[in-house]
Design a protein around this motif. Structure first.
Motif, short mmCIF file in Angstrom:
data_model
loop_
_atom_site.label_atom_id
_atom_site.label_comp_id
_atom_site.label_asym_id
_atom_site.label_seq_id
_atom_site.Cartn_x
_atom_site.Cartn_y
_atom_site.Cartn_z
N SER A 74 -11.83 44.29 43.76
CA SER A 74 -12.99 43.88 42.96
C SER A 74 -13.21 44.78 41.74
O SER A 74 -14.15 44.56 40.98
CB SER A 74 -14.26 43.87 43.83
OG SER A 74 -14.50 45.15 44.38
N SER A 75 -12.33 45.80 41.55
CA SER A 75 -12.47 46.65 40.38
C SER A 75 -11.15 47.30 40.04
O SER A 75 -10.28 47.46 40.91
CB SER A 75 -13.53 47.74 40.62
OG SER A 75 -13.03 48.73 41.50
N ALA A 125 -15.54 38.74 40.87
CA ALA A 125 -15.42 39.91 40.00
C ALA A 125 -13.99 40.07 39.49
O ALA A 125 -13.77 40.45 38.34
CB ALA A 125 -15.86 41.17 40.76
N GLN A 154 -12.13 40.08 35.67
CA GLN A 154 -11.37 41.27 35.29
C GLN A 154 -9.87 41.03 35.40
O GLN A 154 -9.09 41.98 35.43
CB GLN A 154 -11.76 42.45 36.18
CG GLN A 154 -13.14 43.03 35.87
CD GLN A 154 -13.30 44.40 36.48
OE1 GLN A 154 -13.23 44.56 37.70
NE2 GLN A 154 -13.52 45.41 35.64
#
Length: 756
Positions: free
Chosen positions: A567-568, A606, A610
């Motif tokens: 998620s990042s 997310a 990204q």
């Protein structure tokens, strides 16, 4: 009033059958509200009439005989308005319909509330009183609350056909449909065979041991025989299951060890209990502990403990058990069917499985999928009534059909036969590439996790593994597997598919996947500690797995590592550091290994936004469309109340996928899809049009998708994609894509399903 409500709900939920539940409800409601009449009318969906199914205060002989049309009388008014109707004098209302058979002449006050489930009226709950009065707000609220509780009972009864059977006194061999969840896909027709445990632990009484040492000796003798049975089962299954699945039997044997259950039972005997009573006490304690856990996977372990307890009890009681006969095309039924019970049945005789308890995460379901046996978990199955009857297991829609009419049976047989014929006809494509008519080549790979997936995948012509679920070897053990154990399992996968690539997803637990020895208890596990979040918090587990993967790939160099639940970008960067460190370690130890490509899974919104930033940091992106769809639509597809909203063709899903592919292309990185969308010919072709280069799916779907790709042109698919991306309704998009495939002559690949 709250205590009264709770007591009524508990009594109704524990009722033996629908008839008892309805009678209990009317009796308790009448007493609690101090009224003179309480009645329940249920809607016969086929006849569109409300049938008086239970009453306290009206004539007994009217029950089951009196009915009203869907728009007739005050009952029909409640149903049409879908809200309570509270009248001081029912006789003066224009919709009042006098029914002499019920004996309701003296009752003026009327309060009726609808019984509803998932937006549909199932019936009407009514209270009446002689006096002219309006029921107050607290009484109305009480009845509405009870109606909501009753709706679950009625919905359950409607699913298993109890309403119609009770209303019309249907014959026991009438057709009934039992809704459930898919354990393993496919369809089967056969004769139901009820598997039941050889001994009943619940029936064991409490007794004092007359001779403690004799009781201990009796137990140890029984344990020796049970261990021998488990080992024999393990040997019989060795040809069907791989090393990873064989670990299940080692788990059973360890549970019977003197340091585990066996030791506790002996301790109980030495406290003065006879062997059978000590066994029951220990097993019940562990079963209750597992069943009370929030985690789905851990709750499933209760079945394993219960199964072992029954086996030991059977040996304590008698060694003279008659073997059970199994007809051809047997549909195995049971409250719960454990892996050992399944493996005791000749596989050639098993057509399908239907159980009351279980889930997609149970050992039974995992083995059923590995063995290719259609499986449905339907909580409403009346097991004893269905034993010996003909059943259809519909593993496409998640239902069991008992005593199917000839026409329906024929339709399902056609589907089964067509599936076999289609797969046989597609075998000629096994060695051919998945290439569109205008030359676009797509790599078709498989999703694996069990040893039995390997041979099935290679037989279908798989060009590698797009998703190897490494959590399965973890799930079927009672401890973390060592680096050497993991290396052996991974090597088997890498070697079997070499030189094709094998994409190994790092440990992905949490959500609906848990480890019995590493419980994760959360209020909302799907939004909690899962996937890469777990492994980054436990680098010792992560690094051990990475080392095992890297060492397993030596000399093969076909390993690809995939990071789940990203998620990042920070998570990817941290994981990359650990991967690089593990690679340096094994190289320093003398291994000659290339640093493998690393990819990130796109499963959450997310990551969609990204995608380009992630693509800059990894070698490839892989989309897990199952979770991505679930998160985008906020729909749990295993929840029958909202499962209809789960749709891969939803515009939000398609636009998100197009955005991911475009972001990866901008960075020159390939995109693969490893969710169920890849294995469906319709959605697979849309993915090809978007620019997805690798599709990974369950092995049975591979040849169908290949046939679809080889019969279309990429240019036509791009035109189709442009058209559907302008649409705003998922169901319309799905129908439009199906229509275009039919026009292209691909209707046999669409997987049409019978609707009963």
């Amino acid at each position: 009033m709250l205590d009264t409500l709770r007591r009524i709900v508990q009594e109704v939920n524990s009722a033996a059958d629908l008839k008892d539940a309805l009678e209990l409800m009317t009796r308790r409601v009448r007493d609690a509200m101090g009224t003179e009449v309480c009645s329940i009318y249920l809607l016969d969906a086929q006849e569109q009439r409300y049938v008086l199914m239970a009453s306290e205060g009206l004539k007994r002989e009217a029950v089951g005989c009196v009915s009203l049309g869907a728009t007739e009388g005050l009952v029909g008014l409640v149903g049409m308005r879908e809200e309570p109707v509270n009248l001081e004098d029912a006789f003066s209302h224009p919709k009042f319909l006098y029914l002499a058979e019920t004996g309701e002449d003296p009752f003026h006050a009327f309060l009726g509330v609808p019984v509803m489930n998932q937006g549909k009226v199932l019936g009407v709950l009514v209270v009446q009183q002689r006096d002219n009065r309006r029921f107050d707000q607290s009484e109305e609220a009480f009845l509405v609350t009870l109606s909501a509780q009753l709706s679950a009972v009625v919905a359950h009864a409607r699913a298993n056909g109890s309403i119609e059977a009770l209303a019309r006194k249907a014959a026991p061999n009438s057709t009934a449909i039992y809704e459930g969840l898919v354990g393993a896909s496919g369809a089967a027709i056969g004769t139901a065979v009820l598997l039941f445990p050889p001994a009943d632990l619940a029936a064991v009484p409490d007794r004092e041991a007359e001779d403690i040492e004799a009781e201990v000796a009796l137990l140890e003798s029984a344990l020796v025989r049970v261990r021998a049975d488990v080992r024999a089962l393990s040997e019989r299954a060795r040809g069907r299951l791989g090393d990873a699945e064989q670990e299940l039997f080692e788990v059973y044997l360890r549970m019977l060890d003197k340091h585990a259950l066996a030791g506790e039972i002996v301790a109980s005997i030495r406290e003065g209990h006879w062997a059978q009573g000590a066994l029951r006490t220990v097993i019940d304690t562990h079963v209750r502990a597992f069943e009370m856990m929030d985690d789905d996977y851990l709750r499933e372990r209760a079945a394993d403990v219960r199964d072992l307890g029954r086996r030991v009890l059977a040996e304590l009681q008698s060694r003279n058990r008659r073997p059970q006969a199994f007809p051809d095309n047997a549909i195995l039924m049971g409250e719960e069917i454990t892996p050992t019970m399944l493996l005791e049945v000749p596989q050639s005789r098993v057509a399908g499985i239907a159980t009351i308890q279980g889930s997609r995460n149970s050992h039974m379901a995992i083995l059923a999928r590995a063995m290719g046996i259609p499986t449905v978990v339907a909580p409403s199955l009346p097991l004893k009534q269905l034993d010996g009857r003909e059943l259809i297991v519909d593993g496409f829609r998640g239902r069991v059909i008992a005593n199917p009419p000839a026409e329906l049976r024929h339709q399902f047989q056609v589907i089964i036969d067509e599936e076999r014929t289609l797969m046989a006809g597609l075998e000629k494509l096994r060695e051919l590439p998945a290439e569109t008519r205008d030359g676009q080549r797509i790599a078709l790979q498989v999703n694996t996790g069990l040893f039995t997936d390997i041979s099935r995948s290679l037989q279908r012509g798989a060009e590698g593994v797009g998703l190897y679920r490494t959590e399965i070897p973890f799930m079927i053990r009672d401890r973390f597997p060592s680096e050497e154990e993991q290396q052996r399992i991974y090597r088997e996968q890498l070697q079997s598919f070499a030189p094709h690539p094998v994409t190994m997803r790092t440990l992905d637990v949490g959500g609906d996947k848990a480890l019995p020895y590493f419980p994760i208890v959360e209020d909302n596990p799907f939004l909690g500690w899962r996937g890469i979040r777990v492994t980054l918090d436990h680098p010792e587990i992560f690094t051990t797995q990475l080392r095992a993967m890297l060492r397993a790939s030596e000399g093969l160099d076909n390993l690809r590592i995939l990071l789940p639940m990203v998620s990042s970008v920070f998570e990817v960067e941290e994981a990359q550091q650990l991967i690089h460190r593990a690679w340096l370690e094994v190289c320093e130890e003398g291994a000659d290994i290339l640093l493998p490509p690393v990819g990130a899974m796109i499963e959450v919104p997310a990551a969609v936004y990204q995608a380009r930033a992630l693509a800059q940091r990894v070698d490839f992106l892989s989309v897990g469309t199952n979770d991505l769809t679930q998160y985008l639509l906020a729909v749990d597809r295993n929840n029958r109340r909202v499962a209809d909203l789960y749709n891969f063709y939803h515009p939000a899903v398609l636009h998100a996928l197009a955005q991911i592919v475009a972001a990866a292309a901008a960075e020159g990185k390939p995109v693969s899809v490893c969710g169920e969308m890849a294995g469906d010919p319709g959605t697979a072709l849309l993915l090809v049009a978007m620019g997805v280069e690798v599709l990974s799916m369950n092995a049975p779907n591979l040849l169908k998708v290949k046939a679809a790709i080889r019969n279309v042109a990429r240019s036509d698919l791009e035109q189709l994609l442009a058209e559907v991306l302008q649409m705003d309704n998922g169901e319309v998009i799905e129908a439009y894509v199906a229509l275009q495939l039919e026009r292209a002559g691909l209707e046999e690949l669409l997987g049409k399903r019978v609707v009963a």
